[in-house]
Design an enzyme around this catalytic site. Sequence first.
Site, PDB file in Angstrom:
ATOM      1  N   LYS A 198      59.513  27.225   8.391  1.00  0.00           N
ATOM      2  CA  LYS A 198      59.226  27.190   6.746  1.00  0.00           C
ATOM      3  C   LYS A 198      59.835  28.135   6.153  1.00  0.00           C
ATOM      4  CE  LYS A 198      55.016  25.337   6.341  1.00  0.00           C
ATOM      5  NZ  LYS A 198      55.182  24.532   4.928  1.00  0.00           N
ATOM      6  N   HIS A 244      38.378   5.444  19.701  1.00  0.00           N
ATOM      7  CA  HIS A 244      39.245   5.197  18.054  1.00  0.00           C
ATOM      8  C   HIS A 244      39.104   3.954  17.697  1.00  0.00           C
ATOM      9  CE1 HIS A 244      42.578   6.850  17.038  1.00  0.00           C
ATOM     10  NE2 HIS A 244      43.461   6.949  18.151  1.00  0.00           N
TER      11      HIS A 244
END
Length: 612
Positions: free
Chosen positions: A410, A327
């Site tokens: 949505k 990472h």
Amino acid sequence: MENQLTKSVEERTFQYQDSLPSLPVPALEESLKKYLESVKPFANEDEYKKTEEIVQKFQEGAGKRLHQKLLERARGKRNWLEEWWLNVAYLDVRIPSQLNVNFVGPCPHFEHYWPAREGTQLERGSMMLWHNLNYWQLLRREKLPVHKSGNTPLDMNQFRMLFSTCKVPGITRDSIMNYFKTESEGHCPTHIAVLCRGRAFVFDVLHEGCLITPPELLRQLTYIHKKCSNEPVGPSIAALTSEERTRWAKAREYLISLDPENLTLLEKIQTSLFVYSIEDSSPHATPEEYSQVFEMLLGGDPSVRWGDKSYNLISFANGIFGCCCDHAPYDAMVMVNIAHYVDERVLETEGRWKGSEKVRDIPLPEELVFTVDEKILNDVSQAKAQHLKAASDLQIAASTFTSFGKKLTKEEALHPDTFIQLALQLAYYRLHGRPGCCYETAMTRYFYHGRTETVRSCTVEAVRWCQSMQDPSASLLERQQKMLEAFAKHNKMMKDCSHGKGFDRHLLGLLLIAKEEGLPVPELFEDPLFSRSGGGGNFVLSTSLVGYLRVQGVVVPMVHNGYGFFYHIRDDRFVVACSSWRSCPETDAEKLVQMIFHAFHDMIQLMNTAHL
């Protein structure tokens, strides 16, 4: 994103890097105000009053001076945070990074053309390599489209860190070696490393200036696999990368002192484009249930992972693939991008190679034969045992919620990411009977070399809403109103953080200035509420939206009594992966995921019934 990936563009991948704005330093007063708000859910009145006094004192005294010094630093750097973040968040960390820091994710091909099937590992692997190498060429030629938000270009620097990048352990601090160059910058490495049954090989991916084809790649993989199957297992040097960092640094120094040739071999792995792992195990994987893939990617055989490599592409015996990535050099969106690109190619070609079957006379892979002794072999077996013991404590629940997805949220004018974050808050509140301090990643790529900022999702508004959901006397309308207030708050925080107006990185900067100047640690950072609200890496919920594509990932929890929670959003579903530690009696990833799915239904129902 999808069409951004495939359309041919005139713009060059890295052309806007020099014109991106510098990372701003927020106003001290603003940051402290936001910080105070964020601790409220975790304090009683007296505690809050005390913290308020500490913050006030800091703002007028030490904080003011440190802030001035931070502004000075920012004047001389385009990104005042970059080097600090790399060191503090990653390179100074001493715990084993392969399990505790790396992120992993399965490749989504098992959802369509490549379901789990024994005997497909090498053939599919040759096509996986081919698509990955094509992406590498796109990047070398700067043909990868610039990511944008609307018309604003985002920072692309992290894409330089995907290939030919490796962390090298140090006694007190690791370093990152990056050997990637674009074609216009010059030559860069052109070989990959392959790990199989404790042995390591390398081969070049170019022959006479062209990429070698899937049939040629298959020949290389078959040669390696056969050789490893018919001969004894190798010394498994790779397992050392799963060790505690200082132990690995010392073992590496010792390995090099045994024979200087060992350094040459290590550098061949460090410089390789990426590491390709040939695993013997076969995780259970269906589109509905693939928790085992995550567990094996993170906790599997350390002798076929180079934990420090920015990209390990892992192939399992049943033709399932995944990645394990360091990472430190980049954030997960880089891997999401290449994984999606490869998945699109697998879909386009129906998972088959349709080109020439001709195999040119290319050199066979070279084995990297390390000089080892009893001590190194002991170090290796100790590393393996340590890794497998720690990994056995990991619980991962990967699940798909299919009742609805982005489309419905949505329609209700609810942001789908915020929808999931608030469901997580409610689920944690119901399961644990208290608010859970939460870290959600916001990206700051509007700025030069920008990476991330922390959104603290556990707001006063979110907690009030959770309380109303548990209060039988609260009306539906009241619950809905409180939920919408929590949505508005979260959306604003996400926007602020993405635009450089978060406060966690700012506070970190002030703390680091104090340390660099040899000044005492300000009281603000020693206040119990600082860590109780998540500060100093103490968030019980460590979370991130992986995106809106088919790609999923996971990281271990930030703290022992916490969860890692990662999710992606599609039109018709939410796909989640949750991690926890089995040895912690109070956490249970499976249970939390069930509670989250329950919360999804409650929230949508709230919108529907409140309409009546």
